[in-house]
Design a protein around this motif. Sequence first.
Motif, PDB file in Angstrom:
ATOM      1  N   ILE A 183       4.110   7.946   2.401  1.00 30.18           N
ATOM      2  CA  ILE A 183       3.340   8.766   2.763  1.00 30.18           C
ATOM      3  C   ILE A 183       4.035   9.879   3.430  1.00 30.18           C
ATOM      4  O   ILE A 183       4.355  11.451   3.474  1.00 30.18           O
ATOM      5  N   LEU A 184       5.441   9.283   4.968  1.00 34.00           N
ATOM      6  CA  LEU A 184       6.011  10.413   5.199  1.00 34.00           C
ATOM      7  C   LEU A 184       7.039  11.126   4.617  1.00 34.00           C
ATOM      8  O   LEU A 184       7.808  11.763   4.439  1.00 34.00           O
ATOM      9  N   VAL A 185       8.111   9.979   3.099  1.00 32.33           N
ATOM     10  CA  VAL A 185       8.900  10.467   2.462  1.00 32.33           C
ATOM     11  C   VAL A 185       8.436  11.204   1.422  1.00 32.33           C
ATOM     12  O   VAL A 185       9.059  12.467   0.865  1.00 32.33           O
ATOM     13  N   SER A 186       7.118  10.695   1.408  1.00 28.95           N
ATOM     14  CA  SER A 186       6.435  11.979  -0.158  1.00 28.95           C
ATOM     15  C   SER A 186       6.528  13.687   0.875  1.00 28.95           C
ATOM     16  O   SER A 186       6.749  14.318   0.240  1.00 28.95           O
ATOM     17  N   LYS A 187       6.127  14.137   1.859  1.00 28.35           N
ATOM     18  CA  LYS A 187       6.221  14.669   2.847  1.00 28.35           C
ATOM     19  C   LYS A 187       7.397  15.595   2.864  1.00 28.35           C
ATOM     20  O   LYS A 187       7.747  16.885   2.588  1.00 28.35           O
ATOM     21  N   PHE A 188       8.603  14.580   3.133  1.00 28.68           N
ATOM     22  CA  PHE A 188       9.641  15.112   3.068  1.00 28.68           C
ATOM     23  C   PHE A 188      10.013  15.481   1.755  1.00 28.68           C
ATOM     24  O   PHE A 188      10.898  16.526   1.814  1.00 28.68           O
ATOM     25  N   LEU A 189       9.946  14.846   0.996  1.00 30.52           N
ATOM     26  CA  LEU A 189      10.394  14.707  -0.785  1.00 30.52           C
ATOM     27  C   LEU A 189       9.694  16.844  -1.126  1.00 30.52           C
ATOM     28  O   LEU A 189      10.479  17.458  -1.641  1.00 30.52           O
ATOM     29  N   GLY A 214       4.728 -10.997   6.646  1.00 28.34           N
ATOM     30  CA  GLY A 214       5.595  -9.575   5.745  1.00 28.34           C
ATOM     31  C   GLY A 214       4.259  -8.866   5.969  1.00 28.34           C
ATOM     32  O   GLY A 214       3.653  -7.630   4.879  1.00 28.34           O
ATOM     33  N   LEU A 215       2.712  -9.251   6.362  1.00 27.97           N
ATOM     34  CA  LEU A 215       1.689  -8.587   6.240  1.00 27.97           C
ATOM     35  C   LEU A 215       1.810  -7.144   7.036  1.00 27.97           C
ATOM     36  O   LEU A 215       1.669  -5.850   6.816  1.00 27.97           O
ATOM     37  N   SER A 216       2.832  -7.238   8.374  1.00 29.00           N
ATOM     38  CA  SER A 216       2.531  -5.966   8.886  1.00 29.00           C
ATOM     39  C   SER A 216       3.671  -5.021   8.774  1.00 29.00           C
ATOM     40  O   SER A 216       3.328  -3.688   8.664  1.00 29.00           O
ATOM     41  N   ILE A 217       4.713  -6.057   7.827  1.00 32.11           N
ATOM     42  CA  ILE A 217       5.919  -4.488   7.201  1.00 32.11           C
ATOM     43  C   ILE A 217       5.278  -4.016   6.012  1.00 32.11           C
ATOM     44  O   ILE A 217       5.774  -3.426   5.633  1.00 32.11           O
ATOM     45  N   THR A 218       3.954  -4.496   4.918  1.00 28.56           N
ATOM     46  CA  THR A 218       4.235  -4.098   4.209  1.00 28.56           C
ATOM     47  C   THR A 218       2.957  -3.194   4.445  1.00 28.56           C
ATOM     48  O   THR A 218       3.471  -1.603   4.080  1.00 28.56           O
ATOM     49  N   VAL A 219       2.776  -3.343   5.542  1.00 29.31           N
ATOM     50  CA  VAL A 219       2.064  -1.613   5.769  1.00 29.31           C
ATOM     51  C   VAL A 219       2.817  -0.883   6.269  1.00 29.31           C
ATOM     52  O   VAL A 219       2.957   0.712   6.320  1.00 29.31           O
ATOM     53  N   ALA A 220       4.032  -1.415   7.365  1.00 27.64           N
ATOM     54  CA  ALA A 220       5.189   0.236   7.978  1.00 27.64           C
ATOM     55  C   ALA A 220       5.319   0.747   6.493  1.00 27.64           C
ATOM     56  O   ALA A 220       5.967   1.451   6.473  1.00 27.64           O
ATOM     57  N   MET A 221       6.242  -0.009   5.669  1.00 28.15           N
ATOM     58  CA  MET A 221       6.367   0.518   4.155  1.00 28.15           C
ATOM     59  C   MET A 221       5.319   1.511   3.164  1.00 28.15           C
ATOM     60  O   MET A 221       5.746   2.729   3.143  1.00 28.15           O
ATOM     61  N   LEU A 222       3.971   1.129   3.330  1.00 31.18           N
ATOM     62  CA  LEU A 222       3.462   1.965   3.038  1.00 31.18           C
ATOM     63  C   LEU A 222       3.428   3.532   3.597  1.00 31.18           C
ATOM     64  O   LEU A 222       3.190   4.136   3.472  1.00 31.18           O
TER      65      LEU A 222
END
Length: 648
Positions: free
Chosen positions: A375-381, A363-371
């Motif tokens: 960030i990248l989705v915000s740039k796409f939006l 869970g710890l590493s996948i939380t980082v991936a989601m964060l």
Amino acid sequence: MSSHHKDLQKLTAAGFLISLGIIYGDIGTSPLYVFKAIIGQEKISELLVLGGVSCIFWTLTLQTTIKYVIITLQADNKGEGGIFSLFSLVRRRAKWLIVPAILGGCALLADGIITPPITISSAIEGLHTKYPELPTMSVVIAIIAGLFFIQQFGTSLVGKAFGPIMFLWFTMMGVLGINYIIDMPWILKALSPHYAFQLLTTDPAAFTILGAVFLCTTGAEALYSDLGHCGRSNIRVSWIYVKACLILNYLGQGVWLLQHNGQKLDLNLLNPFYQIMPPQFLIFGIGIATVAAIIASQALISGSYTLIAEAVRLNLWPKVKINYPSEQKGQLYVPSINWILCLGCIGVVLLFERSEKMEAAYGLSITVAMLMTTILVSKFLKRRKVPSYLITLFLVIYFLVEGTFLFGNLGKFVDGGWFTLGIGLVLFIVMWSWHTARRIRNRYVKFIEIEDYYDILKELSEDDTVPKYASQLVYLTSANFNSEVESKIIYSILQKQPKRADVYWLVHVDVMDEPYTRDYEVDFLVPNKLIRIDFKLGFRVEQQINLLFRKVVEDLVKKGEVDITSQYRSLNARKIVGDFRFVVIEKVMSRSHTLSFYERAIMTIYGQLKKMSISEERGFGLDLSFVTVEKVPLTLTDPESVVINRII
């Protein structure tokens, strides 16, 4: 968009089944261990159970449904998804976006090492209910070893069975849940956010509970990563069914736990998931759970191969051997990653032994991936011209949600989170060093105007006093502009060993932001003497330059634009095609004190990675029998800056 990807956008029964088989393995097997992790060693209470169900429901709603299914699936890169596809869409907006892309990619790869052990262990440990002394760890290792062994042969055949099996799995979970819900229908009130809020604000172990709750959504990234395999419509509709079955099962487990209200149970022996099964159904249920866990692991493994292949083509990972074991589109096999993952998964089983201990590392590493995806989705939006206030709202909500989960998971660091973070850190060092070293090397590549050498190249080609090196001489160039060429290429042709050829070719590969672009441009710099071909290949296209170049030359010959007939009189009379030879110039960094300590460290790591990676010529798919490799030094120190006195 290709017809293949247009077809994927259509909602079909086949697409629905494929989505179930490919995408939901990880998130679909989470009921095996989520409630176990939430309860832990605590005494069962009504608030803990109702609050736990409420947290699960709203996590799946906010994180999986809204963020991924509704918002992130909009980031469609010509039908493809995944963090590197998303990065390719937005990378031209800011150079620093490479950091979240690499961090997210590394976190997903680290997740690929922990998912197979925890899902398979959770399934097999159900046998302890009937056979308490069974050595499940050996069974888990045997399954993992077998799973990785068969990867080299391709999985397209068994993959066709994944959809129906997972449909059976989800349906089974939903039915088992309903059987208990009808005994206690008021459990449905747990879907109110009130209970989640009450639990998290009153329980001293709120952050620990959050870390456990997060396990219910760990497979959410797969919904976006497998966009290209399933299509947006199929994912969205299949998710409705999957989420309904998951929630029903969690509610059923909640009912069973409430039936033991006030007790402190050993959930390692009494897993709520298996306890809601009728005793006579248990062995069959464990069998289906094991198959579902293997399917979940297969999805993670295949996703890791795709991730690495994209990273190689985006110059974020050393060139490694990539095989294509079947004709199925998109199916590939990366031997080096396969065995690294295999050893990592077996290491996890040996280190943590049981699934409840693995939960601490999960869970710890996948939380980082989601964060990083946030960030990248915000740039796409922003690229899609979404109003700034909505983008800000998106960032605030998901930084808050995922940041809270991150803090909740940080409590797992000592108990096992260090393992996946350590794996992720090693992967980050590899990716960052490879990417940064390339930028350092490019600083010292000197480009010159190729027009200045048109005359000498033409004269050399016709100079009978120089032995002919090849009829057609091909150089791979990194020059982005047709007007330029590396000085080392001109040095190789004119000075290192004068290389006379009938025609000189310059071949340049440009990796495009679109996944499956396969275009080329031809520029006749000196007609019939110097020709440049620019390949524009998508980041998911195999770079088989040997075959692509041959195809282009054949097209040019058919159109009468080039003549590749040998100019030797005896061969020319019989219209025999001349020989082709590729020259690959390998740039070697010479020692220099002009680099900073950080850059020297990066180049040292790069040097070691280079030894383990395959060669440039193999990476470009060239026929080694027609390739010459020349090593040339990249001089880092300007000779004019060197002072030396002559003694008279």
